[in-house]
Motif scaffolding. Structure first.
Motif, PDB file in Angstrom:
ATOM      1  N   VAL A  13      -2.523  52.023 -42.881  1.00 41.37           N
ATOM      2  CA  VAL A  13      -1.960  52.357 -41.566  1.00 41.37           C
ATOM      3  C   VAL A  13      -2.909  52.363 -40.526  1.00 41.37           C
ATOM      4  O   VAL A  13      -2.746  51.707 -39.411  1.00 41.37           O
ATOM      5  CB  VAL A  13      -1.074  53.543 -41.667  1.00 41.37           C
ATOM      6  CG1 VAL A  13      -0.424  53.736 -40.120  1.00 41.37           C
ATOM      7  CG2 VAL A  13       0.209  53.467 -42.474  1.00 41.37           C
ATOM      8  N   LEU A  14      -4.188  53.071 -40.732  1.00 35.39           N
ATOM      9  CA  LEU A  14      -5.206  53.105 -39.658  1.00 35.39           C
ATOM     10  C   LEU A  14      -5.578  51.780 -39.367  1.00 35.39           C
ATOM     11  O   LEU A  14      -5.893  51.459 -38.114  1.00 35.39           O
ATOM     12  CB  LEU A  14      -6.177  54.022 -40.160  1.00 35.39           C
ATOM     13  CG  LEU A  14      -6.004  55.415 -39.960  1.00 35.39           C
ATOM     14  CD1 LEU A  14      -6.873  56.239 -40.724  1.00 35.39           C
ATOM     15  CD2 LEU A  14      -5.625  56.035 -38.717  1.00 35.39           C
ATOM     16  N   CYS A  15      -5.874  50.941 -40.376  1.00 31.93           N
ATOM     17  CA  CYS A  15      -6.219  49.623 -39.910  1.00 31.93           C
ATOM     18  C   CYS A  15      -5.188  48.522 -39.006  1.00 31.93           C
ATOM     19  O   CYS A  15      -5.609  48.075 -38.444  1.00 31.93           O
ATOM     20  CB  CYS A  15      -6.278  48.762 -41.450  1.00 31.93           C
ATOM     21  SG  CYS A  15      -8.046  48.857 -42.341  1.00 31.93           S
ATOM     22  N   GLY A  16      -3.902  48.814 -39.365  1.00 33.79           N
ATOM     23  CA  GLY A  16      -2.815  48.301 -38.475  1.00 33.79           C
ATOM     24  C   GLY A  16      -3.270  48.848 -37.003  1.00 33.79           C
ATOM     25  O   GLY A  16      -2.864  48.110 -36.017  1.00 33.79           O
ATOM     26  N   LEU A  17      -3.404  50.121 -36.898  1.00 30.49           N
ATOM     27  CA  LEU A  17      -3.418  50.704 -35.726  1.00 30.49           C
ATOM     28  C   LEU A  17      -4.631  50.097 -34.846  1.00 30.49           C
ATOM     29  O   LEU A  17      -4.714  49.899 -33.873  1.00 30.49           O
ATOM     30  CB  LEU A  17      -3.704  52.054 -35.637  1.00 30.49           C
ATOM     31  CG  LEU A  17      -2.293  53.052 -36.247  1.00 30.49           C
ATOM     32  CD1 LEU A  17      -2.682  54.503 -36.134  1.00 30.49           C
ATOM     33  CD2 LEU A  17      -1.281  52.890 -35.243  1.00 30.49           C
ATOM     34  N   LEU A  18      -5.836  49.768 -35.844  1.00 37.57           N
ATOM     35  CA  LEU A  18      -6.942  49.551 -35.227  1.00 37.57           C
ATOM     36  C   LEU A  18      -6.816  47.864 -34.699  1.00 37.57           C
ATOM     37  O   LEU A  18      -7.409  47.491 -33.631  1.00 37.57           O
ATOM     38  CB  LEU A  18      -8.167  49.386 -36.380  1.00 37.57           C
ATOM     39  CG  LEU A  18      -9.386  48.907 -35.968  1.00 37.57           C
ATOM     40  CD1 LEU A  18      -9.830  49.933 -34.803  1.00 37.57           C
ATOM     41  CD2 LEU A  18     -10.399  48.801 -36.982  1.00 37.57           C
ATOM     42  N   VAL A  19      -5.887  47.292 -35.287  1.00 34.92           N
ATOM     43  CA  VAL A  19      -5.658  45.813 -35.018  1.00 34.92           C
ATOM     44  C   VAL A  19      -4.696  45.749 -33.804  1.00 34.92           C
ATOM     45  O   VAL A  19      -5.034  45.101 -32.810  1.00 34.92           O
ATOM     46  CB  VAL A  19      -4.741  45.016 -36.045  1.00 34.92           C
ATOM     47  CG1 VAL A  19      -4.311  43.769 -35.543  1.00 34.92           C
ATOM     48  CG2 VAL A  19      -5.545  44.749 -37.072  1.00 34.92           C
ATOM     49  N   ALA A  20      -3.848  46.869 -33.782  1.00 32.11           N
ATOM     50  CA  ALA A  20      -3.231  46.900 -32.368  1.00 32.11           C
ATOM     51  C   ALA A  20      -3.928  47.467 -31.317  1.00 32.11           C
ATOM     52  O   ALA A  20      -3.932  46.743 -29.927  1.00 32.11           O
ATOM     53  CB  ALA A  20      -2.088  48.129 -32.708  1.00 32.11           C
ATOM     54  N   ALA A  21      -4.899  48.326 -31.361  1.00 36.07           N
ATOM     55  CA  ALA A  21      -5.907  48.733 -30.320  1.00 36.07           C
ATOM     56  C   ALA A  21      -6.772  47.712 -30.211  1.00 36.07           C
ATOM     57  O   ALA A  21      -7.092  47.390 -28.666  1.00 36.07           O
ATOM     58  CB  ALA A  21      -6.793  49.911 -31.082  1.00 36.07           C
ATOM     59  N   LEU A  22      -7.143  46.807 -30.909  1.00 34.60           N
ATOM     60  CA  LEU A  22      -8.030  45.540 -30.688  1.00 34.60           C
ATOM     61  C   LEU A  22      -7.013  44.634 -29.707  1.00 34.60           C
ATOM     62  O   LEU A  22      -7.761  44.292 -28.697  1.00 34.60           O
ATOM     63  CB  LEU A  22      -8.256  44.972 -31.816  1.00 34.60           C
ATOM     64  CG  LEU A  22      -9.795  45.182 -32.511  1.00 34.60           C
ATOM     65  CD1 LEU A  22      -9.647  44.312 -33.668  1.00 34.60           C
ATOM     66  CD2 LEU A  22     -10.911  44.666 -31.667  1.00 34.60           C
ATOM     67  N   PHE A  23      -5.798  44.384 -29.783  1.00 33.68           N
ATOM     68  CA  PHE A  23      -5.082  43.536 -29.008  1.00 33.68           C
ATOM     69  C   PHE A  23      -4.931  44.456 -27.799  1.00 33.68           C
ATOM     70  O   PHE A  23      -5.372  43.612 -26.695  1.00 33.68           O
ATOM     71  CB  PHE A  23      -3.777  43.389 -29.757  1.00 33.68           C
ATOM     72  CG  PHE A  23      -3.491  42.239 -30.861  1.00 33.68           C
ATOM     73  CD1 PHE A  23      -3.923  40.974 -30.420  1.00 33.68           C
ATOM     74  CD2 PHE A  23      -3.271  42.600 -32.122  1.00 33.68           C
ATOM     75  CE1 PHE A  23      -4.021  39.927 -31.337  1.00 33.68           C
ATOM     76  CE2 PHE A  23      -3.198  41.648 -32.930  1.00 33.68           C
ATOM     77  CZ  PHE A  23      -3.809  40.173 -32.626  1.00 33.68           C
ATOM     78  N   VAL A  24      -5.049  45.399 -27.768  1.00 34.17           N
ATOM     79  CA  VAL A  24      -4.811  46.326 -26.393  1.00 34.17           C
ATOM     80  C   VAL A  24      -5.931  46.181 -25.319  1.00 34.17           C
ATOM     81  O   VAL A  24      -5.897  45.875 -24.299  1.00 34.17           O
ATOM     82  CB  VAL A  24      -4.364  47.530 -26.593  1.00 34.17           C
ATOM     83  CG1 VAL A  24      -4.270  48.597 -25.066  1.00 34.17           C
ATOM     84  CG2 VAL A  24      -2.925  47.929 -27.035  1.00 34.17           C
ATOM     85  N   MET A  25      -7.022  46.520 -26.489  1.00 29.77           N
ATOM     86  CA  MET A  25      -8.407  46.394 -25.691  1.00 29.77           C
ATOM     87  C   MET A  25      -8.761  44.755 -25.281  1.00 29.77           C
ATOM     88  O   MET A  25      -9.128  44.513 -23.990  1.00 29.77           O
ATOM     89  CB  MET A  25      -9.559  46.602 -26.845  1.00 29.77           C
ATOM     90  CG  MET A  25      -9.577  47.976 -27.031  1.00 29.77           C
ATOM     91  SD  MET A  25     -10.306  48.925 -25.608  1.00 29.77           S
ATOM     92  CE  MET A  25     -12.136  48.648 -25.692  1.00 29.77           C
ATOM     93  N   ILE A  26      -8.315  43.825 -25.943  1.00 27.23           N
ATOM     94  CA  ILE A  26      -8.571  42.348 -25.292  1.00 27.23           C
ATOM     95  C   ILE A  26      -7.791  42.514 -24.120  1.00 27.23           C
ATOM     96  O   ILE A  26      -8.403  41.497 -23.418  1.00 27.23           O
ATOM     97  CB  ILE A  26      -7.992  41.446 -26.503  1.00 27.23           C
ATOM     98  CG1 ILE A  26      -8.732  41.264 -27.645  1.00 27.23           C
ATOM     99  CG2 ILE A  26      -7.889  40.148 -25.993  1.00 27.23           C
ATOM    100  CD1 ILE A  26      -8.426  40.522 -28.975  1.00 27.23           C
ATOM    101  N   ALA A  27      -6.609  42.646 -23.753  1.00 27.92           N
ATOM    102  CA  ALA A  27      -5.887  42.815 -22.731  1.00 27.92           C
ATOM    103  C   ALA A  27      -6.454  43.432 -21.569  1.00 27.92           C
ATOM    104  O   ALA A  27      -6.366  42.911 -20.478  1.00 27.92           O
ATOM    105  CB  ALA A  27      -4.384  43.155 -23.015  1.00 27.92           C
TER     106      ALA A  27
END
Lengths: 151, 72
Positions: A13-27
């Motif tokens: 789940v934390l990995c999934g959150l990290l992916v989401a955070a990465l997408f937000v950071m990219i934006a």
């Protein structure tokens, strides 16, 4: 005590959150870099471009690392711990850490920006730790195979 | 240099099937197959003992040391 499977699920789940955070950071990274340079470092807007380049160069490494981390956790969840595929996943994780270390080191040296050099050192340290774990895992796989083929 | 397992030869000599032998020495058929095919990395003394007892032979009848042609 937390059950083993729950611990793996939490990590996934934390990995999934990290992916989401990465997408937000990219934006939001361009605005964030501008804000940081403008308000924190009192520089002109647009000074954050080299930092942005470093960040976007690191993004593929981050996705690569998260992908292999998730595959590793998935295998552990299935009780396939000491298998060659996991050694490969750990090797890929180490390579991605090494890649981030090199990128941040180069940009940090070019910019003379200390936080990037610290990130580079941290990534290199992670890379080293993961390499050690990979070697241990490789030895464990070998011992397990030998044990299974001892009749 | 390698160790060759001549278990199939001894089994043919004693006219015993794999299933029967596996049952006799309390080994799974899969493990016996691994041993027969020479894919085993090691053999426990207890297994060797049971095999020798079941087949009424010596360890040397089952295991053979063979030098590779390159070593000679």
């Amino acid at each position: 005590m937390i059950k083993k499977s729950w611990s793996v699920v939490i990590t996934m789940v934390l990995c999934g959150l990290l992916v989401a955070a990465l997408f937000v950071m990219i934006a939001v990274m361009p605005q964030l870099a501008d804000w940081y340079y403008f308000t924190v470092r009192h520089g002109a807007s647009g000074d954050g471009k080299p930092l942005l380049v470093a960040f976007y160069l690191c993004v593929p490494g981050a996705f690569f690392a998260v992908y292999h981390l998730m595959r590793l956790m998935h295998n552990i969840y299935k009780n396939d711990v000491f298998i060659l595929r996991n050694v490969t996943h750990l090797r890929c994780l180490a390579w991605s850490c090494g890649y981030v270390a090199v990128v941040t080191l180069v940009v940090g040296v070019v910019l003379g920006y200390l936080p990037l050099l610290i990130i580079s050192f941290a990534a290199l340290f992670f890379c080293l730790c993961i390499r050690v774990i990979r070697h241990v895992m490789g030895a464990a796989v070998e011992i397990k195979t030998e044990n299974e083929l001892t009749i | 240099m390698r160790i060759v397992v001549n278990l199939d030869v001894m089994m043919a000599k004693r006219k015993i099937s794999s299933g029967e032998l596996a049952k006799k020495i309390d080994l799974t058929p899969a493990n016996l197959s691994v041993l027969k095919m020479g894919r085993a990395k090691a053999v426990r003394f207890s297994t060797l003992c049971a095999l020798c007892e079941a087949l009424d032979c010596q360890p040397g009848d089952i295991l053979e040391f063979r030098k590779d042609e390159e070593d000679e």
